[in-house]
Enzyme design. Structure first.
Site, short mmCIF file in Angstrom:
data_model
loop_
_atom_site.label_atom_id
_atom_site.label_comp_id
_atom_site.label_asym_id
_atom_site.label_seq_id
_atom_site.Cartn_x
_atom_site.Cartn_y
_atom_site.Cartn_z
N ASP A 14 0.82 -1.22 0.00
CA ASP A 14 0.00 0.00 0.00
C ASP A 14 0.85 1.27 0.00
OD1 ASP A 14 -2.25 1.64 0.21
OD2 ASP A 14 -2.37 1.45 2.37
N GLU A 48 -3.56 11.16 0.01
CA GLU A 48 -4.70 10.25 -0.19
C GLU A 48 -5.20 9.67 1.13
OE1 GLU A 48 -6.56 6.33 -0.49
OE2 GLU A 48 -4.47 6.66 0.05
N GLU A 76 -5.37 2.38 -6.99
CA GLU A 76 -4.89 1.28 -6.15
C GLU A 76 -5.94 0.20 -6.00
OE1 GLU A 76 -4.97 2.01 -1.76
OE2 GLU A 76 -5.05 4.09 -2.42
N HIS A 276 -1.52 -1.29 6.32
CA HIS A 276 -1.52 -0.54 7.59
C HIS A 276 -1.26 -1.46 8.78
CE1 HIS A 276 -3.82 3.25 6.10
NE2 HIS A 276 -3.05 2.75 5.16
#
Length: 307
Positions: A14, A48, A76, A276
């Protein structure tokens, strides 16, 4: 990289990986002297994660963006433990809220009613009652095609309050991250949020740090030539493409809201979702195969005839 070929790095999923794959795919097309009827543009945008207030959200309203004459966009995508590649055609709307829950204070040796923490406890109870209903929905649709569309995710991610260990806190602040179900009515959701505040007392407030109420939808059927191109290109490579609702929200929302068909797309198959989270990774073979996939997908998209 470990002995299995897994690359561990922030952005391995990510989404620094995708930026590199785009650049490498375009480099291949240039090196192979491939001529494309359409122009490929790459944008690497800021902000973002926190709502694109200085990024795509404002860029789509600029003259510079309009001169690009964008016909279709990729953004993404998602990891998947299986072999099917997922393409998101709509994002959930993101709300970020800072709640301030207030109450009486005093010396830490006292036990008055209605302290800030008393009222915050009440607030947590009503919030988590709702969260439990949404978790039940999530479990009920876990293996269905409805997926993330059906439930509203809700998490309290930061809490702060108090000034000293022997002083009763008069104010507790909590920041909540919420992603609305696709059929959730924003006015109804705001009414519910206000009811949480009232349940915890009469002197509480909420500040919306982010409040997206619109999320456009991209067609994923034969009416969309870009979807057809991607589907057929991947099928030709022995890969199945499946449309899904994105559980989070990305810059794709701002493009779709401008009427530009946009798909969230990534090649991270056979990969455990760790966005994350700790130990974010991607296998080197998966990453390199992704460059092959992007090369063919971009080539196909850039050859879609103009309407």
């Amino acid at each position: 990289m470990d002995e299995n070929g897994d690359i561990y790095a922030r952005g391995a999923q990510d989404t620094k990986d995708i930026a590199i794959q785009y650049l490498e795919a375009i480099k291949r097309l240039k090196n192979d002297n491939v001529t494309l009827p359409r122009t490929l543009h790459i944008t690497i945008m800021t902000d973002e994660e926190s709502g694109s207030a200085q990024g795509m959200k404002v860029f789509v309203n600029t003259t510079e963006f309009k001169t690009l004459n964008v016909g279709f966009a990729l953004d993404e995508g998602q990891t998947t433990p299986g072999d099917t590649i997922l393409a998101s055609f709509v994002d959930k709307r993101a709300w970020s809220m800072c709640f301030t829950i207030r109450g009486v204070g005093g010396h830490g040796s006292l036990m008055p009613d209605g302290t800030g923490m008393d009222n915050f406890h009440t607030f947590l109870n009503v919030v988590y009652d709702y969260r439990d209903t949404q978790k039940a929905i999530l479990k009920s649709v876990a293996n269905s095609t409805v997926g993330a569309a059906a439930y509203t995710s809700i998490n309290i991610n930061t809490v702060k309050g108090g000034i000293a260990s022997n002083v009763i806190a008069t104010e507790i602040q909590a920041i909540m991250d919420m992603r609305l179900a696709t059929d959730a009515n924003p006015q109804d959701m705001e009414t519910m949020v206000n009811s949480w505040l009232r349940a915890a007392g009469n002197n509480n407030s909420v500040t919306y740090l982010r409040k997206d109420t619109e999320s456009g939808i991209t067609s994923v059927d034969n009416t969309n030539p870009f979807w057809v191109s991607m589907r057929d290109t991947l099928n030709g490579m022995g890969i199945r493409l499946e449309p899904v609702v994105k559980a989070a929200m990305s810059d794709a929302t701002y493009l779709r809201n401008k009427g530009i068909p946009t798909l969230g797309f990534a090649t991270k198959t056979r990969t455990i979702h760790r966005l994350h989270a700790k130990d974010e990774y991607q296998n080197v073979e998966t990453f390199l195969r992704g460059i092959d996939i992007y090369t063919e997908v971009l080539k196909g998209l850039a050859n879609v005839p103009s309407s």
